[in-house]
Write a protein that holds these residues in place. Structure first.
Motif, PDB file in Angstrom:
ATOM      1  N   CYS A  33       0.810  -1.221   0.000  1.00  0.00           N
ATOM      2  CA  CYS A  33       0.000   0.000   0.000  1.00  0.00           C
ATOM      3  C   CYS A  33       0.833   1.256   0.000  1.00  0.00           C
ATOM      4  CB  CYS A  33      -0.920   0.006   1.221  1.00  0.00           C
ATOM      5  SG  CYS A  33      -2.135  -1.317   1.191  1.00  0.00           S
ATOM      6  N   GLY A  92       1.875   1.465  -4.087  1.00  0.00           N
ATOM      7  CA  GLY A  92       0.982   2.503  -4.571  1.00  0.00           C
ATOM      8  C   GLY A  92       1.645   3.758  -5.077  1.00  0.00           C
ATOM      9  N   GLY A 110      -4.267   1.993  -1.767  1.00  0.00           N
ATOM     10  CA  GLY A 110      -4.898   2.152  -0.465  1.00  0.00           C
ATOM     11  C   GLY A 110      -5.298   3.589  -0.198  1.00  0.00           C
ATOM     12  N   ASN A 111      -5.620   3.888   1.069  1.00  0.00           N
ATOM     13  CA  ASN A 111      -6.203   5.197   1.374  1.00  0.00           C
ATOM     14  C   ASN A 111      -5.193   6.328   1.512  1.00  0.00           C
ATOM     15  OD1 ASN A 111      -5.021   4.599   3.839  1.00  0.00           O
ATOM     16  ND2 ASN A 111      -6.895   4.721   5.036  1.00  0.00           N
ATOM     17  N   SER A 165      -0.708   3.134   4.025  1.00  0.00           N
ATOM     18  CA  SER A 165      -1.900   3.147   4.864  1.00  0.00           C
ATOM     19  C   SER A 165      -1.545   2.807   6.304  1.00  0.00           C
ATOM     20  CB  SER A 165      -2.937   2.158   4.320  1.00  0.00           C
ATOM     21  OG  SER A 165      -2.415   0.850   4.264  1.00  0.00           O
ATOM     22  N   TRP A 209      -0.098  -4.019   7.091  1.00  0.00           N
ATOM     23  CA  TRP A 209      -1.439  -4.308   6.591  1.00  0.00           C
ATOM     24  C   TRP A 209      -1.513  -5.763   6.143  1.00  0.00           C
ATOM     25  CZ3 TRP A 209       2.189  -1.082   4.465  1.00  0.00           C
ATOM     26  CH2 TRP A 209       2.771  -1.484   3.257  1.00  0.00           C
ATOM     27  N   SER A 236     -10.223   1.978   0.094  1.00  0.00           N
ATOM     28  CA  SER A 236      -9.212   1.848  -0.952  1.00  0.00           C
ATOM     29  C   SER A 236      -9.813   2.420  -2.226  1.00  0.00           C
ATOM     30  CB  SER A 236      -8.798   0.383  -1.138  1.00  0.00           C
ATOM     31  OG  SER A 236      -9.915  -0.426  -1.459  1.00  0.00           O
ATOM     32  N   GLU A 301     -14.501  -6.365   1.454  1.00  0.00           N
ATOM     33  CA  GLU A 301     -14.689  -5.080   0.768  1.00  0.00           C
ATOM     34  C   GLU A 301     -16.009  -5.010   0.013  1.00  0.00           C
ATOM     35  OE1 GLU A 301     -11.387  -4.147  -1.715  1.00  0.00           O
ATOM     36  OE2 GLU A 301      -9.917  -4.327  -0.099  1.00  0.00           O
TER      37      GLU A 301
END
Length: 367
Positions: A33, A92, A110-111, A165, A209, A236, A301
């Motif tokens: 991530c 990412g 990811g976020n 993340s 994660w 995500s 998810e």
């Protein structure tokens, strides 16, 4: 992206044992991530195969065991009316660098990577979101560690991938415990290096994660100290290049692509055993570890709308990193969001899916 260079590890690393190499091998293959990629090909990506047919080609950035694997396992790459050219990235941030450069039209992350990319004024647009369980976003300690509560991390060393993340989950968890990053020693390490440090006891804790969480618990004598549940947003994203969105034919293909991802995610939840088998084959994870990660996070998810609460939660992440001076300054995250594919999707607050504890391998109630 502007980020401080990782600090020197506190001790020189001895030559890893053969067992450690065996544990680390799947980590080198798995989805990440955040963090830096090795320079394989343009922008860190490795060009893969092509699916579909037609005059339109979507260049899709992926991570090992990610979107391509899920779509293929679910049968969603059959009869594509356009082409998908796959490129694989180890994390990412370099994937989003490729989106910014126009080398990739869309990719999943990811976020937190979109926050760092947006802070660097990258040419990106977040176009789709999923909400999953944050149980796999964890701070790990050794089973025999004296640390029993997050507040007891004061003065301890913690491994984490910068800009990931897990980085935000760590910061948020420390704040909840009344601590700040200044109260601990952060070792910015990618997962394979963090595993080595954690296994040898050179760090006291590891923020990471899934599926790394599931693997460490099963194979590296790890114990979950705390998770991201109730601390992070569990989101995500699919992130696209504005130029692709401005192209009428590519935009239509992007709409179809995110619809296929939604259906594939539904399939994953209904078929956890089948997906765990495919995922294990793709990544080198033991099948039981893969299944644990599916049930903890990957199969939970649900595709949701990019609504105001979702954007607001990302803005809080951006503001947090701005306060820590890990991004250049405050900015409006909503200007990096495109909601054109929201139609008919449930709100971002929709609860993640669950699995029934009484029926291993069977899907539980879906919200």
């Amino acid at each position: 992206m502007q980020a401080a260079p990782p600090p020197t590890p506190p001790h020189p690393s001895p030559r890893p044992s053969p067992l450690l190499f065996l544990l680390a091998l799947p980590l080198l293959l798995l989805t990440a991530c955040g963090g830096a990629s090795r320079a394989d090909g343009s922008h860190g990506g490795v060009r893969g195969g092509t699916d579909g047919k037609g005059s339109v080609t979507l260049n899709v950035g992926d991570q090992k065991g990610g979107s391509e694997s899920i779509l293929r396992a679910a049968g969603e790459l059959d009869d594509l009316p356009y082409r998908i050219q796959w490129s694989t990235f180890t994390s990412g941030p370099p994937l989003l660098e490729a989106v910014n450069a126009g080398a990739v039209d869309v990719g999943g992350v990811g976020n937190t990577p979109p926050v760092f990319a947006a802070a660097a004024h990258s040419k990106i647009k977040v176009v789709a979101a999923s909400h999953g369980s944050s149980a796999g976003e964890a701070i790990l300690v050794k089973k025999d560690s004296p640390v029993k509560r997050p507040a007891e991390l004061r003065g301890r060393s913690i491994a984490v991938a910068q800009g990931s993340s897990a980085h935000y989950q760590l910061v948020a968890s420390l704040r909840k415990a009344g601590l700040s990053p200044k109260d601990v020693t952060l070792n910015y390490l990618q997962p394979a290096d963090a595993l080595a440090a954690f296994t040898r006891g050179r760090v006291d804790a590891w923020a990471v994660w899934d599926p790394y969480t599931s693997q460490a618990v099963a194979q590296s004598d790890a114990r979950v100290l705390t998770t991201g549940e109730g601390v992070v947003n569990g989101l995500s994203f699919q992130v696209a290049a504005p130029a692709a969105l401005d192209d009428e034919k590519k935009s239509a293909a992007l709409k179809d692509y995110v619809d296929r991802l939604r259906r594939a995610q539904d399939w994953v939840h209904r078929h956890p055993d089948a997906w765990a088998k495919a995922w294990a084959k793709e990544t080198g994870l033991p099948r039981d570890v893969a299944l644990a990660a599916v049930k903890r996070t990957r199969g939970t998810e649900v595709t949701v709308a990019l609504d105001r609460p979702a954007v607001a939660s990302e803005q809080r992440i951006a503001d947090t990193f701005a306060e820590l001076k890990l991004v250049p300054g405050r900015f409006d995250f909503s200007s990096f969001v495109d909601t054109r594919f929201n139609g008919g999707l449930p709100p971002s607050s929709t609860a993640p899916r669950t699995y029934s504890n009484s029926s291993p391998g069977k899907a539980g109630r879906t919200p």
